[in-house]
Design a protein around this motif. Structure first.
Motif, short mmCIF file in Angstrom:
data_model
loop_
_atom_site.label_atom_id
_atom_site.label_comp_id
_atom_site.label_asym_id
_atom_site.label_seq_id
_atom_site.Cartn_x
_atom_site.Cartn_y
_atom_site.Cartn_z
N PHE A 18 0.70 -1.31 0.11
CA PHE A 18 -0.06 0.07 0.06
C PHE A 18 0.95 1.13 -0.16
O PHE A 18 0.70 2.18 -0.92
CB PHE A 18 -0.78 0.17 1.17
CG PHE A 18 -1.92 1.33 1.31
CD1 PHE A 18 -2.81 1.54 0.60
CD2 PHE A 18 -1.35 2.28 2.12
CE1 PHE A 18 -3.37 2.91 0.70
CE2 PHE A 18 -2.09 3.53 2.31
CZ PHE A 18 -3.05 3.76 1.71
N TRP A 19 1.86 1.25 1.04
CA TRP A 19 2.84 2.57 1.01
C TRP A 19 3.33 2.91 -0.17
O TRP A 19 3.81 3.88 -0.65
CB TRP A 19 3.62 2.60 2.24
CG TRP A 19 2.59 2.40 3.43
CD1 TRP A 19 2.36 1.73 4.56
CD2 TRP A 19 2.02 3.81 3.66
NE1 TRP A 19 1.68 2.06 5.64
CE2 TRP A 19 1.19 3.46 5.15
CE3 TRP A 19 1.79 4.84 3.22
CZ2 TRP A 19 0.31 4.12 5.69
CZ3 TRP A 19 0.49 6.05 4.17
CH2 TRP A 19 0.09 5.50 4.99
N ALA A 22 1.25 3.96 -2.75
CA ALA A 22 0.96 5.32 -2.38
C ALA A 22 1.98 6.45 -2.94
O ALA A 22 1.69 7.39 -3.39
CB ALA A 22 0.80 5.66 -0.96
N HIS A 25 2.01 6.95 -6.50
CA HIS A 25 0.92 7.72 -6.87
C HIS A 25 0.95 9.12 -6.67
O HIS A 25 0.86 9.93 -7.66
CB HIS A 25 -0.40 7.38 -6.12
CG HIS A 25 -1.77 7.93 -6.57
ND1 HIS A 25 -2.64 6.81 -7.33
CD2 HIS A 25 -2.53 9.08 -6.43
CE1 HIS A 25 -3.77 7.50 -7.58
NE2 HIS A 25 -3.59 9.03 -7.39
N THR A 157 -5.36 7.51 -10.85
CA THR A 157 -5.66 6.12 -10.67
C THR A 157 -5.77 5.14 -11.63
O THR A 157 -5.39 3.98 -11.52
CB THR A 157 -7.23 6.06 -10.05
OG1 THR A 157 -7.21 7.02 -8.93
CG2 THR A 157 -7.82 4.94 -9.37
N LEU A 167 -2.17 3.82 -6.65
CA LEU A 167 -3.17 3.13 -5.91
C LEU A 167 -4.26 2.72 -6.55
O LEU A 167 -5.13 1.99 -5.97
CB LEU A 167 -3.93 4.18 -4.95
CG LEU A 167 -3.00 4.84 -3.76
CD1 LEU A 167 -3.55 6.11 -3.06
CD2 LEU A 167 -2.85 3.91 -2.58
N GLY A 186 -7.98 1.40 -2.24
CA GLY A 186 -7.12 2.16 -3.29
C GLY A 186 -7.95 3.39 -3.52
O GLY A 186 -7.63 4.74 -3.59
N PRO A 189 -8.25 6.18 -0.21
CA PRO A 189 -6.93 7.30 -0.12
C PRO A 189 -6.90 8.14 -1.19
O PRO A 189 -6.60 9.35 -0.74
CB PRO A 189 -5.96 6.28 -0.12
CG PRO A 189 -6.32 4.92 0.25
CD PRO A 189 -7.86 4.96 -0.28
N VAL A 190 -7.42 7.77 -2.51
CA VAL A 190 -7.15 8.77 -3.68
C VAL A 190 -8.21 9.87 -3.37
O VAL A 190 -7.92 10.79 -3.63
CB VAL A 190 -7.60 8.05 -5.09
CG1 VAL A 190 -7.87 8.94 -5.96
CG2 VAL A 190 -6.61 7.12 -5.28
N LEU A 193 -6.63 12.12 -0.78
CA LEU A 193 -5.81 13.01 -1.56
C LEU A 193 -6.22 14.04 -2.33
O LEU A 193 -5.54 15.24 -2.14
CB LEU A 193 -4.92 11.99 -1.93
CG LEU A 193 -3.61 11.06 -1.34
CD1 LEU A 193 -2.89 10.27 -2.42
CD2 LEU A 193 -2.76 12.04 -0.62
#
Length: 213
Positions: A18-19, A22, A25, A157, A167, A186, A189-190, A193
């Motif tokens: 995940f990180w 991120a 992204h 995305t 993500l 996914g 978090p998008v 952000l």
């Protein structure tokens, strides 16, 4: 609630992935935004002084906003292949029009009496641009950057569809496996952000307007 708990459990199991996604992204989004600013702001300044060219340039790049992000990504494939480069190109194209158009509009919206007064004080054209026009046009320019940032973060995305990471990988995986909880890992978090970019840049834009309000 069960869906959110499933997404959280999936996140806990794959935190490193995940990180990493991120980071990809954010790197992709910030790079595309930086490229659009490095090109769009100077070009906006240039066309603001050339009325004949301005409308043609604005219409040309304004038309790019009508092209779906996914279409731009896939149009870049035959020339750049898959991966980071075509995604960066597509997102830069997506971010370019609002930056260009708002830079142009901001400079054209500066009160000409103020500009003439600056020239009357003996200031040179570059001084007038840097000390008078750009500061007054900055809220409008920042508004264009805000729109571009939100669009780029959301559209990044789609980069997962051409193996550029980000993500969107979780959205793509969740869609392929028909697992909505994975898609949320996914998508949420998008959305956060994009919301953060909207709030931060919107706040900066309002703060710049306060002295002249």
């Amino acid at each position: 609630m069960q869906l959110l708990l499933g997404a959280y459990a999936y996140f806990l199991d794959r935190q490193s992935a995940f990180w990493r996604a991120a980071g990809q992204h954010l790197t992709l989004s910030l790079a595309a935004l930086a490229i659009s600013m490095l090109i769009g702001v100077p070009l906006g300044i240039w066309i603001a002084r050339r009325a004949r060219v301005a409308q043609l340039v604005i219409n040309l790049f304004g038309a790019l906003r009508l092209v779906p992000s996914l279409a731009v990504l896939f149009l870049a494939l035959p020339y750049f292949g898959t991966g980071f480069r075509p995604a960066l190109l597509a997102l830069s194209i997506l971010a370019f029009p609002p930056v260009l158009i708002n830079t142009y509009a901001g400079l054209r919206g500066v009160d000409r009496a103020v500009v003439e007064a600056a020239y009357g004080m003996g200031m040179q054209p570059l001084q007038v641009l840097r000390q008078v026009e750009l500061p007054l046009a900055l809220p409008a320019i920042l508004a264009g950057i805000r729109v571009a940032a939100v669009e780029v973060i959301a559209s990044a995305t789609l980069a997962a569809f051409i193996a550029a990471g980000g993500l969107g990988q979780f959205v793509y995986t969740g869609y392929t496996l028909n697992r909505p909880e994975v898609m949320l890992v996914g998508a949420v978090p998008v959305a956060l952000l994009a919301l953060a970019a909207e709030v931060l840049l919107g706040g900066a834009q309002r703060a710049l307007r306060l002295p002249g309000a």
